[in-house]
Design a protein around this motif. Structure first.
Motif, short mmCIF file in Angstrom:
data_model
loop_
_atom_site.label_atom_id
_atom_site.label_comp_id
_atom_site.label_asym_id
_atom_site.label_seq_id
_atom_site.Cartn_x
_atom_site.Cartn_y
_atom_site.Cartn_z
N ASP A 93 0.85 -1.19 0.00
CA ASP A 93 0.00 0.00 0.00
C ASP A 93 0.89 1.24 0.00
OD1 ASP A 93 -2.10 1.77 0.20
OD2 ASP A 93 -2.23 1.59 2.38
N ASP A 94 1.47 1.54 -1.14
CA ASP A 94 2.36 2.70 -1.25
C ASP A 94 1.82 3.72 -2.25
OD1 ASP A 94 2.70 1.17 -3.49
OD2 ASP A 94 4.89 1.14 -3.43
N ALA A 95 0.51 3.73 -2.42
CA ALA A 95 -0.12 4.64 -3.38
C ALA A 95 -0.56 5.92 -2.68
CB ALA A 95 -1.30 3.96 -4.03
N ARG A 96 -0.85 6.90 -3.49
CA ARG A 96 -1.32 8.19 -2.98
C ARG A 96 -2.73 8.42 -3.50
NH1 ARG A 96 1.44 13.64 -5.04
NH2 ARG A 96 0.64 12.72 -6.93
N LEU A 97 -3.65 8.69 -2.59
CA LEU A 97 -5.05 8.98 -2.94
C LEU A 97 -5.26 10.48 -2.85
CD1 LEU A 97 -8.04 8.24 -3.47
CD2 LEU A 97 -8.28 7.97 -0.99
N ARG A 98 -5.80 11.03 -3.93
CA ARG A 98 -6.10 12.47 -3.97
C ARG A 98 -7.47 12.66 -4.61
NH1 ARG A 98 -1.52 15.72 -6.85
NH2 ARG A 98 -2.92 17.31 -6.18
N PHE A 99 -8.11 13.74 -4.23
CA PHE A 99 -9.37 14.13 -4.86
C PHE A 99 -9.13 15.45 -5.58
CE2 PHE A 99 -10.56 11.43 -1.32
CZ PHE A 99 -11.43 10.55 -1.93
N VAL A 100 -9.55 15.51 -6.83
CA VAL A 100 -9.35 16.71 -7.66
C VAL A 100 -10.67 17.05 -8.34
CG1 VAL A 100 -6.89 16.27 -8.08
CG2 VAL A 100 -8.57 15.37 -9.65
N PRO A 101 -10.80 18.30 -8.82
CA PRO A 101 -12.01 18.63 -9.59
C PRO A 101 -12.11 17.75 -10.84
CG PRO A 101 -10.80 20.62 -8.99
CD PRO A 101 -9.93 19.45 -8.62
N ALA A 116 -22.15 16.62 -0.68
CA ALA A 116 -23.34 17.40 -1.03
C ALA A 116 -24.05 16.73 -2.21
CB ALA A 116 -22.93 18.82 -1.40
N PRO A 117 -25.38 16.78 -2.23
CA PRO A 117 -26.11 16.18 -3.35
C PRO A 117 -25.67 16.77 -4.69
CG PRO A 117 -27.60 16.76 -1.58
CD PRO A 117 -26.27 17.34 -1.22
N GLY A 118 -25.36 15.91 -5.64
CA GLY A 118 -24.95 16.33 -6.98
C GLY A 118 -23.49 16.72 -7.10
N ALA A 119 -22.72 16.63 -6.05
CA ALA A 119 -21.30 17.01 -6.11
C ALA A 119 -20.55 16.05 -7.03
CB ALA A 119 -20.69 16.99 -4.72
N GLU A 120 -19.60 16.59 -7.76
CA GLU A 120 -18.77 15.78 -8.65
C GLU A 120 -17.30 16.12 -8.42
OE1 GLU A 120 -21.20 14.52 -12.62
OE2 GLU A 120 -19.98 16.32 -12.71
N PHE A 121 -16.49 15.10 -8.40
CA PHE A 121 -15.05 15.25 -8.26
C PHE A 121 -14.42 13.94 -8.72
CE2 PHE A 121 -17.11 14.19 -4.30
CZ PHE A 121 -16.49 13.00 -3.94
N ALA A 122 -13.12 13.95 -8.87
CA ALA A 122 -12.41 12.74 -9.32
C ALA A 122 -11.54 12.21 -8.19
CB ALA A 122 -11.55 13.06 -10.53
N ALA A 123 -11.57 10.91 -8.03
CA ALA A 123 -10.67 10.23 -7.09
C ALA A 123 -9.49 9.72 -7.90
CB ALA A 123 -11.39 9.07 -6.40
N ILE A 143 8.02 3.64 -13.40
CA ILE A 143 6.83 3.93 -14.19
C ILE A 143 5.71 4.33 -13.24
CG2 ILE A 143 5.11 2.93 -15.73
CD1 ILE A 143 7.36 1.24 -16.89
N THR A 144 5.08 5.44 -13.51
CA THR A 144 4.00 5.91 -12.65
C THR A 144 2.66 5.47 -13.24
OG1 THR A 144 5.30 7.83 -12.02
CG2 THR A 144 2.94 7.95 -11.62
N ALA A 145 1.90 4.77 -12.43
CA ALA A 145 0.56 4.33 -12.83
C ALA A 145 -0.47 5.21 -12.14
CB ALA A 145 0.36 2.87 -12.44
N VAL A 146 -1.44 5.67 -12.90
CA VAL A 146 -2.46 6.58 -12.37
C VAL A 146 -3.84 6.00 -12.67
CG1 VAL A 146 -3.43 8.91 -12.47
CG2 VAL A 146 -0.97 8.57 -12.74
N GLY A 147 -4.66 5.93 -11.64
CA GLY A 147 -6.05 5.51 -11.79
C GLY A 147 -6.96 6.67 -11.45
N ARG A 148 -7.99 6.90 -12.24
CA ARG A 148 -8.88 8.04 -12.05
C ARG A 148 -10.31 7.56 -12.16
NH1 ARG A 148 -11.12 12.63 -14.92
NH2 ARG A 148 -10.64 14.53 -13.77
N TYR A 149 -11.14 8.01 -11.21
CA TYR A 149 -12.55 7.65 -11.22
C TYR A 149 -13.36 8.88 -10.87
CZ TYR A 149 -16.91 5.27 -10.01
OH TYR A 149 -18.21 4.86 -9.95
N VAL A 150 -14.33 9.22 -11.69
CA VAL A 150 -15.18 10.39 -11.44
C VAL A 150 -16.33 9.97 -10.53
CG1 VAL A 150 -16.68 12.14 -12.47
CG2 VAL A 150 -14.55 11.48 -13.62
#
Length: 162
Positions: A93-101, A116-123, A143-150
């Motif tokens: 478990d050496d990953a970094r979790l961030r939330f971005v617009p 909040a209801p209807g809020a959107e952001f990316a994990a 090699i940097t691996a990036v996973g993104r989920y809206v």
């Protein structure tokens, strides 16, 4: 009828001096091809496993956050989801979790997500993967691996308690 008289064969004459060399050449060529191919397959599998883990971790973190009771609970649930996703792939478990617009990339300015209801952001989950068998000096940053989920918080969700 004509018969040929058998002539005695001189010692060493007519003996194939290359006899048995084919197997040596085959083994040499097989090793020269097999070792790099095996390394390449191992390296690709290692990177694919890392990419699968970060993609799964981002998805599970986003879903865990969206189903949390409060923002603090949701953040804790997201961290646990990331740990479980990496454990599932057998990775540390050496990953970094961030939330971005939603419109930002994963290396953009992080935000504090809200339920909040209807809020959107990316994990976004980011992990650096090293190439197997390559010293750090030669591999650089790996090699940097990036996973993104809206994440879209349910429109009919009750408001996050204070």
């Amino acid at each position: 009828m004509r018969f040929c008289a058998a002539r005695p064969i001189a010692r060493g004459a007519g003996v194939d001096r290359d006899a048995g060399n084919a197997i040596v050449e085959f083994v040499f060529v097989a090793v020269m091809i097999l070792v790099p191919t095996t390394y390449f397959v191992t390296a690709v599998a290692s990177i694919a496993r890392s990419r699968t883990a970060v993609t799964q971790a981002a998805r599970e973190a986003g879903r865990a956050f969206a189903t949390g009771e409060s923002t603090a609970d949701a953040l804790a649930r997201a961290q646990v989801a990331v740990r479980l996703a990496f454990d599932d792939q057998g990775l540390p478990d050496d990953a970094r979790l961030r939330f971005v617009p939603v419109e930002a990339s994963c290396d953009g300015v992080p935000i504090v997500p809200v339920l909040a209801p209807g809020a959107e952001f990316a994990a976004c989950v980011t992990r650096r993967a090293d190439l197997p068998g390559v010293p750090t000096l030669l591999a650089g940053r790996g090699i940097t691996a990036v996973g993104r989920y809206v994440v879209h918080v349910d429109d009919f969700r009750t408001v996050d308690p204070p």
